[in-house]
Design an enzyme around this catalytic site. Structure first.
Site, short mmCIF file in Angstrom:
data_model
loop_
_atom_site.label_atom_id
_atom_site.label_comp_id
_atom_site.label_asym_id
_atom_site.label_seq_id
_atom_site.Cartn_x
_atom_site.Cartn_y
_atom_site.Cartn_z
N GLU A 102 10.73 -37.10 -34.35
CA GLU A 102 9.72 -36.95 -33.51
C GLU A 102 8.44 -37.34 -34.45
OE1 GLU A 102 9.42 -36.50 -30.24
OE2 GLU A 102 11.55 -36.64 -30.44
N SER A 470 33.13 15.38 3.49
CA SER A 470 33.22 16.78 2.59
C SER A 470 32.99 16.54 1.21
CB SER A 470 34.75 17.17 2.82
OG SER A 470 35.49 17.42 4.34
#
Length: 804
Positions: A102, A470
Site C-alpha cells: 500500500e 406441583s
C-alpha cells in the site's frame, strides 16, 4: 483617438478601444467571480473539516469478547468485528507486507506521497486503456483520514480534504500511531475489521503465528476483499499475495529464500469465520448479550470489553445433550409424524432436499429421499454425496406404527449407523429448557433454552412463562414451616370441596384419585398430595405463601387464592430454579447471574457480580489465615426451614415421585411438577453443589399427552445431565444448621427448630399402601399438634385438580 464633446465632459473611445476595455473588464470580473466562487467553495468544503487532533486518543470500536469460567471464548458482541492490537504487538513482517502493498514510502513522506501519486497517474493511463481499475495513489495516512474521519465519496472535494487531513495527521500523530490505526481500522472482508480479527477469522490464528505467505495475503485484501476471496477467486488471491511477497523481497525486507518458500505455500483458510470455537452455548451467549446491553448499553458492541461469564463448558455441553436427547425420546414415544417433503426422483432433487433447515446441533443428520419402500424394508439415498442404504428394522417398525411407512420420493432425515444402515430422525415438535446454577453464589453454570438455537432462539429458560404445577409446592411447605408447622405436623389428605368466585364447586383431586388420611408434612410433599396441600395452604394463609413466592423471586406478585398453592401462577424455569437454590444454601437469597466480571481494554473492572467486601483479599499472602468472607444474600427464611425442605425433597427422590433420580448414587433432592391436562412437565432437583431445573412443554401450551408427567418427561433429562455434571464432585451430604434438633419420626431422622422437637421418637414408619394409619405425636408442652382453623373460602379459584 479621443474626441472632446459636450456630453458632460466625458471622453469617448474609438470602437476598437471600447471593445478591448469591455473585454478587460469582463476578464477581471470573471476572475473576481471565480475567486469568489472558489472562496465560497473552500469555505463550504472545509467548514466541517474534522479535527485531526481527535485521533490522539482515538480507539476504533472493538468487539466485547465473552469467555466461559475456564477461559474458553464463547462469543463476541460488536457492530464491527475487530480485535485491537497495539503497534508493539504487531509482527514487523505483517506491517511490512502492508507497507509493500500500500505505501512503501510511508516512513519517508509527510502524508502525501508525490512520487507515489505520479507513478499511480502514469499507470492509470495504461489501466484506462486496458479497462482496468484505476489506482488512487493514496498513502496509508490518507487512508486513515478517509476511513476514520471522512466518507468514502469519490469526489474531488473529498480527495482535497483527505490530502489536507493527511498532512494534519502527520503533524499530530507519529508514524507508529498512524500505522497502528490503519492496521486496526481497515476492512479486510470475512467479517473482519483490522488484522487481529482477520488473522483469527481467515486462519484461526493469532497474528503472532502468521506465516509470511499469510501476512502477504492479508495485505492483499485492502484493494478489495471480494476481488481476492480465498475460495471464490483463489487464483487472483494467490497472484496478488505473490506479488506482495516479491515486493518485500525487492525491498530487502525478507530474504529471497524465505520469499521463494512463501511463494510455494498454498492458500488455505477456514471454511467460514466463527465467533467462537465453542458452539454449545448459543442460548447462554444470547442471554449474556441481552443482559450486557441492559447493563452497558451500546458500549457493549464497541467498547472492546473483557467479559468473564459463569458458564462451565463441560456442564453446558452435558445440558444441551441431555435436553436434546430427552426431547427426542419424548418425540419418539409419540410416533413418527411423517415425511417433511416429497419429490419426484429426478436430477436436481438434491437441491430441493438441502433447502430444509437441519438442527445445527445435529451435525450427523442428513436429508435423504426414499428410493424403495415396503412394510419391512426402506432404502434411502442421502442428498449430499449420494450414498445409499437401508433404515434399521426398528425404525421401519416405528414409522409403520406412526403415520405409516414412508413412500418412494418422501424426504426424510437420517443418521448413519456405525457398521452400516441408517436411523430415521425427525425434529421434535415439543420443546423445553434446562438451567443449572451453583446454589451458594448464584453462578449460572449451564443454560439451554430449547431443542435447537438454530431453529428457534426463543429462550424458554428465561422467557417462557408457564405454570409450574406441583414444583411450586415446596414454597407452600416452606411458608408453613416458617409459621409454626414442623416436618412431623399432621394435615388430612382427604377430599375437599370449596366454593369458587362464581359459586361453582372446586374439588382439587390427587393425581391417583386416592386419599391417605392424616399425613405428616414430609409425606404430603414426598407424595405430592394436592388435597392435603390445599388444606395446608388454608391453614398457613395464602398471603404468607404469596409473600414467600415473592421473596424467593418466583413471581413479582400473585393473587392469594388457593389454586396458586398447586402452581397455578406462572413463572420461568430460571426463576424457579433460583428459588430452590435458597433451600440448598441455608435460606439465603441468591442473585442468579451469567456475567461475573467486565473489564475495559485497560484492565479496569467496571462490573463485578460479587459485591461482597474482602478487606484482606488484595494484601497478598503473608502466612496468616486466609480471609473469611461472609456469605452473600439476605436471609429469607430460617436456615432450619431451608434444611427441612431440602430433607423432604430428598425424600421425593428416595420414596416419592422422582425415585428414578436415585441412580445418581449421591445425596440428591428435587420436586416434580405436572400441570392440568399434562400441558407442562417439570423437575427441579439439586445436589449440594448444583441445582438444576428442567421444563418440557409445547410452545403453544397444548397437552403433552396422557401420562407425560414430570416423572416421565423431565426427571430423565435431569438425571442424564447430573450424571455428567457431578462427575468428579465429592458425594457430600447436605449440611444441617448447627441449631437444628434431630428426632426420629416414623423411621426418618427429622430436623426441628429448637423447642419444637418432640420429646420422644415417633413410630412406626408410614406405608402408603396400607392407607390411613393411627398417628400420635408428643410435644414439649403436652398438646397434640393440629393446623389452625382454615379461613373462609377464597373469592376466586381455578380448576387445577390435575396438578401433582
Amino acid at each position: 483617438m479621443r474626441e472632446e464633446g459636450a456630453r458632460g465632459g466625458l471622453s469617448v473611445l474609438n470602437p476598437p478601444e471600447r471593445w478591448v476595455a469591455i473585454a478587460g473588464v469582463a476578464v477581471l470580473s470573471a476572475i473576481a467571480v471565480a475567486g469568489f466562487a472558489i472562496a465560497i467553495y473552500a469555505a463550504w468544503l472545509f467548514h466541517d473539516m474534522p479535527d485531526a487532533g481527535d485521533l490522539v486518543d482515538y480507539r476504533p470500536p472493538t468487539a466485547t469478547r465473552a469467555y466461559a469460567w475456564d477461559g474458553t471464548l464463547i462469543g463476541e458482541f460488536s457492530r464491527e468485528r475487530r480485535i485491537f492490537v497495539p503497534y508493539d504487538n504487531i509482527p514487523p513482517q505483517l506491517a511490512q507486507a502492508f507497507l509493500a502493498a500500500e505505501d512503501r514510502n510511508f516512513f519517508q513522506h509527510s502524508g502525501v506521497d508525490a512520487m507515489g501519486l505520479t507513478r499511480a497517474m502514469m499507470r492509470n493511463v495504461l489501466n484506462a486503456a486496458r479497462g482496468k481499475r484505476l489506482e488512487g495513489g493514496s498513502t496509508i495516512t490518507q487512508q486513515v483520514a478517509k476511513n476514520v474521519l471522512l466518507t468514502s465519496d469519490a469526489t474531488v472535494g473529498r480527495k482535497l480534504k483527505e490530502a489536507i487531513l493527511a498532512r494534519r495527521l502527520e503533524q499530530t500523530l507519529n508514524k507508529e500511531q498512524i500505522l497502528e490505526l490503519y492496521l486496526n481500522e481497515i476492512w479486510l472482508g470475512y467479517r473482519s475489521y483490522g488484522v487481529g480479527a482477520a488473522a483469527y477469522n481467515y486462519f484461526g490464528k493469532s497474528i503472532s503465528d502468521l506465516t509470511l505467505a499469510e501476512c502477504a495475503y492479508l495485505a492483499a485484501l485492502p484493494k478489495g476483499p471480494d476481488n481476492y476471496h480465498p475460495t471464490r477467486r483463489k487464483a487472483n488471491a494467490i497472484a496478488r499475495r505473490n506479488w506482495i511477497i516479491g515486493q518485500m523481497a525487492d525491498l530487502g525486507w525478507v530474504s529471497r529464500v524465505d520469499a521463494e518458500n512463501a511463494l510455494k505455500e498454498d492458500l488455505k483458510v477456514q471454511n467460514a469465520p466463527s465467533r467462537a470455537k465453542y458452539r454449545d452455548a448459543d442460548f447462554f451467549v444470547e442471554e449474556v448479550r441481552r443482559r450486557g446491553l441492559a447493563t452497558l448499553g451500546q458500549r457493549l458492541n464497541e467498547g472492546g470489553y473483557y467479559m468473564r461469564t459463569t458458564l462451565d463448558p463441560e456442564m453446558q455441553t452435558a445440558a444441551r445433550v441431555a435436553l436434546m436427547h430427552g426431547l427426542e425420546q419424548y418425540d419418539r414415544r409419540h410416533g413418527w409424524r411423517g415425511a417433511w417433503g416429497h419429490v419426484t426422483i429426478a436430477p436436481g432433487w438434491e437441491a430441493l432436499a438441502k433447502k430444509k433447515t437441519l438442527p445445527a446441533e445435529r451435525r450427523t443428520w442428513q436429508p435423504a429421499v426414499v428410493t424403495e419402500s415396503s412394510n419391512t424394508n426402506i432404502r434411502i439415498q442421502v442428498a449430499d454425496g449420494g450414498a445409499t442404504g437401508a433404515l434399521v428394522a426398528e425404525d421401519v417398525a416405528w414409522a409403520r406404527a406412526g403415520r405409516g411407512v414412508p413412500v418412494v420420493g418422501d424426504l426424510i432425515f437420517v443418521e448413519p449407523v456405525v457398521g452400516g444402515g441408517y436411523r430415521l430422525k425427525q425434529v421434535p415438535a415439543v420443546n423445553g429448557a434446562l438451567v443449572a446454577m451453583e446454589p451458594n453464589s448464584g453462578r449460572v453454570l449451564a443454560m439451554v433454552g430449547g431443542y435447537s438455537f438454530s431453529l428457534s432462539n426463543f429462550n424458554r429458560s428465561t422467557q417462557a412463562m408457564r405454570q409450574p404445577g406441583s414444583a411450586f409446592k415446596p414454597l407452600v411447605y416452606a411458608a408453613a414451616l416458617e409459621n409454626g408447622y414442623t416436618p412431623g405436623s399432621v394435615v388430612m389428605d382427604s377430599a375437599i370441596t370449596l366454593k369458587g368466585a362464581a359459586g361453582a364447586d372446586w374439588t382439587p383431586e390427587n393425581y391417583n384419585k386416592k386419599y391417605y388420611g392424616a399425613l405428616t408434612l414430609r409425606k404430603g410433599l414426598e407424595l405430592s398430595r394436592n388435597a392435603m396441600t390445599v388444606r395446608l395452604a388454608q391453614g398457613v394463609g395464602m398471603p404468607k405463601i404469596r409473600d414467600m413466592a415473592i421473596k424467593l423471586g418466583v413471581v413479582r406478585d400473585m393473587e392469594p387464592v388457593l389454586a396458586m398453592a398447586l402452581g397455578a401462577g406462572e413463572t420461568t424455569p430460571f426463576k424457579l430454579t433460583a428459588a430452590y437454590a435458597s433451600f440448598v444454601n441455608g435460606g439465603r437469597k441468591v442473585e442468579p447471574h451469567l456475567i461475573e466480571l467486565v473489564q475495559d481494554r485497560e484492565g479496569k473492572t467496571i462490573f463485578r457480580a460479587d459485591k461482597r467486601d474482602c478487606s484482606r483479599c488484595d494484601a497478598g499472602f503473608n502466612g496468616d489465615e486466609s480471609p473469611r468472607i461472609a456469605p452473600g444474600g439476605a436471609q429469607l427464611m430460617d436456615p432450619v426451614t431451608a434444611y427441612q425442605i431440602t430433607s423432604m425433597l430428598q425424600g421425593v427422590v428416595q420414596r416419592g415421585t422422582a425415585t428414578s433420580a436415585s441412580v445418581l448414587g449421591r445425596p440428591v433432592g428435587g420436586k416434580t411438577g405436572t400441570t392440568n391436562e399434562y400441558r407442562s412437565a417439570w423437575f427441579v432437583g439439586f445436589t449440594p453443589q448444583i441445582v438444576a431445573g428442567v421444563f418440557v412443554g409445547f410452545d403453544d401450551n397444548r397437552s403433552l399427552g396422557e401420562g407425560e408427567t414430570g416423572t416421565t418427561a423431565a426427571v430423565p433429562i435431569f438425571t442424564e445431565f447430573m450424571m455428567e455434571a457431578t462427575k468428579g464432585l465429592p458425594k457430600t451430604e447436605f449440611k444441617a444448621p448447627k441449631s437444628a434438633k434431630f428426632v426420629m419420626v416414623r423411621g426418618i431422622r427429622e430436623a426441628f427448630k429448637p423447642g419444637t422437637e418432640p420429646k420422644v421418637a415417633i413410630s412406626p414408619a408410614y406405608r402408603p399402601s396400607e392407607g390411613p394409619q393411627p398417628y400420635q405425636q408428643v410435644w414439649p408442652d403436652g398438646k397434640p399438634t393440629g393446623a389452625p382453623a382454615p379461613p373462609a373460602p377464597p373469592k376466586k379459584q381455578d380448576d387445577m385438580s390435575g396438578l401433582y
